[in-house]
Scaffold this motif. Structure first.
Motif, PDB file in Angstrom:
ATOM      1  N   SER A   2      22.634 -18.002  24.071  1.00 39.23           N
ATOM      2  CA  SER A   2      23.435 -17.100  23.249  1.00 39.23           C
ATOM      3  C   SER A   2      22.562 -16.848  21.917  1.00 39.23           C
ATOM      4  N   TYR A   3      22.535 -18.019  21.126  1.00 37.26           N
ATOM      5  CA  TYR A   3      21.695 -17.483  19.772  1.00 37.26           C
ATOM      6  C   TYR A   3      20.443 -16.738  19.752  1.00 37.26           C
ATOM      7  N   LEU A   4      19.616 -17.205  20.940  1.00 37.89           N
ATOM      8  CA  LEU A   4      18.406 -16.398  21.084  1.00 37.89           C
ATOM      9  C   LEU A   4      18.423 -14.970  21.371  1.00 37.89           C
ATOM     10  N   ALA A   5      19.518 -14.676  22.235  1.00 33.14           N
ATOM     11  CA  ALA A   5      19.871 -13.303  22.685  1.00 33.14           C
ATOM     12  C   ALA A   5      19.885 -12.256  21.229  1.00 33.14           C
ATOM     13  N   ALA A   6      20.649 -13.085  20.318  1.00 37.00           N
ATOM     14  CA  ALA A   6      21.035 -12.523  19.137  1.00 37.00           C
ATOM     15  C   ALA A   6      19.753 -12.498  18.066  1.00 37.00           C
ATOM     16  N   ARG A   7      19.020 -13.759  17.905  1.00 35.51           N
ATOM     17  CA  ARG A   7      18.137 -13.736  16.990  1.00 35.51           C
ATOM     18  C   ARG A   7      16.717 -13.253  17.184  1.00 35.51           C
ATOM     19  N   LEU A   8      16.247 -13.254  18.766  1.00 35.62           N
ATOM     20  CA  LEU A   8      14.934 -12.714  18.794  1.00 35.62           C
ATOM     21  C   LEU A   8      14.747 -11.205  18.918  1.00 35.62           C
ATOM     22  N   PRO A   9      15.669 -10.380  18.872  1.00 30.21           N
ATOM     23  CA  PRO A   9      15.303  -9.043  18.752  1.00 30.21           C
ATOM     24  C   PRO A   9      14.808  -8.738  17.259  1.00 30.21           C
ATOM     25  N   ASP A  10      15.037  -9.561  16.358  1.00 36.35           N
ATOM     26  CA  ASP A  10      14.472  -9.350  15.236  1.00 36.35           C
ATOM     27  C   ASP A  10      12.637  -9.375  14.996  1.00 36.35           C
ATOM     28  N   THR A  11      12.154  -8.399  15.080  1.00 36.66           N
ATOM     29  CA  THR A  11      10.605  -8.358  15.045  1.00 36.66           C
ATOM     30  C   THR A  11       9.829  -8.506  13.952  1.00 36.66           C
ATOM     31  N   ARG A  12      10.610  -8.902  12.803  1.00 40.34           N
ATOM     32  CA  ARG A  12       9.937  -9.038  11.703  1.00 40.34           C
ATOM     33  C   ARG A  12       9.015 -10.325  11.481  1.00 40.34           C
ATOM     34  N   VAL A  13       9.483 -11.294  12.597  1.00 36.03           N
ATOM     35  CA  VAL A  13       8.996 -12.415  12.432  1.00 36.03           C
ATOM     36  C   VAL A  13       8.026 -12.760  13.715  1.00 36.03           C
ATOM     37  N   ARG A  14       6.989 -13.725  13.695  1.00 34.84           N
ATOM     38  CA  ARG A  14       6.498 -14.111  14.692  1.00 34.84           C
ATOM     39  C   ARG A  14       7.343 -15.445  15.371  1.00 34.84           C
ATOM     40  N   ALA A  15       8.095 -15.063  16.154  1.00 33.74           N
ATOM     41  CA  ALA A  15       9.104 -16.102  16.672  1.00 33.74           C
ATOM     42  C   ALA A  15       8.589 -17.332  17.594  1.00 33.74           C
ATOM     43  N   ALA A  16       9.044 -18.552  17.463  1.00 40.22           N
ATOM     44  CA  ALA A  16       8.497 -19.537  18.547  1.00 40.22           C
ATOM     45  C   ALA A  16      10.020 -20.229  18.798  1.00 40.22           C
ATOM     46  N   ILE A  17       9.759 -21.080  19.698  1.00 39.69           N
ATOM     47  CA  ILE A  17      10.946 -22.261  19.955  1.00 39.69           C
ATOM     48  C   ILE A  17       9.805 -23.351  20.261  1.00 39.69           C
TER      49      ILE A  17
END
Length: 193
Positions: free
Chosen positions: A52-67
């Motif tokens: 649920s958290y990642l579904a809300a967080r990952l659409p933000d393309t301003r960061v190079r995201a990782a888990i």
């Protein structure tokens, strides 16, 4: 890459065969643990929150995201498996797949020694995990687990990633910062390493 992984599997299997007597005591301690079904249900609750958290967080393309994922009793079923090739913890595999599908990198940070890194890579590959990096304990590195794992997350950040989620089953997997959000899986008062 597959041939290198197969060589790693042979090395890993040899090393694991050498430590097999120690795992017998490991199995005796497991008797006090909840059933696999209870454990996986408890893991699923945390994995659902992470999804649920990642579904809300990952659409933000301003960061190079990782888990970041721990391995034993987090990404792979260790305590509840008798196999040398450990199966994926299904709810955590789904979190990793979701993160990758949304464009995030998937890193593994473990206290496993680097000597079994090829075996660990092979096992993660066979369990169908997406793997963008694996951080193990270097030979002759005696720092506390918490410091080892925190330093690995710092190294990931230095590569330009923002760690949006860190998932593990021990507090040493999660403390030390360098992750926007942490998700703690059950360890049943330290019974799951």
């Amino acid at each position: 890459m597959r041939s290198g992984l197969r060589r790693g599997a042979v090395v890993g299997a040899t090393i694991l065969a050498m430590v097999a007597p120690a795992t017998a005591a490991h199995g005796a301690a497991a008797a006090a643990l909840p059933s696999y079904e209870t454990w996986i249900a408890d893991v699923t609750v945390v994995a659902d929150a992470a999804e649920s958290y990642l579904a809300a967080r990952l659409p933000d393309t301003r960061v190079r995201a990782a888990i970041v994922l721990d391995i034993d009793n987090t990404a792979l079923v260790d305590e509840y498996s008798d196999s040398l090739l450990l199966p994926a913890t299904a709810p955590i595999l789904e979190v990793a797949r979701q993160a990758r599908a949304a464009g995030a990198a998937v890193f593994f940070v473990t206290n496993r020694p680097e000597i079994i890194e090829p075996w660990t890579e092979y096992n993660l590959d066979e369990a169908d995990y997406p793997v963008d990096g694996l951080y193990t304990r270097p030979t002759f590195d005696f720092q506390p687990v918490e410091s080892l794992k925190t330093n690995a997350r710092i190294a990931i950040e230095r590569r330009g990633y923002t760690i949006v989620a860190n998932i593990g089953n021990n507090t040493t997997d999660l403390t030390g910062g360098h992750a926007e959000r942490t998700f703690k899986l059950p360890d049943y008062d330290g019974q799951l390493s």
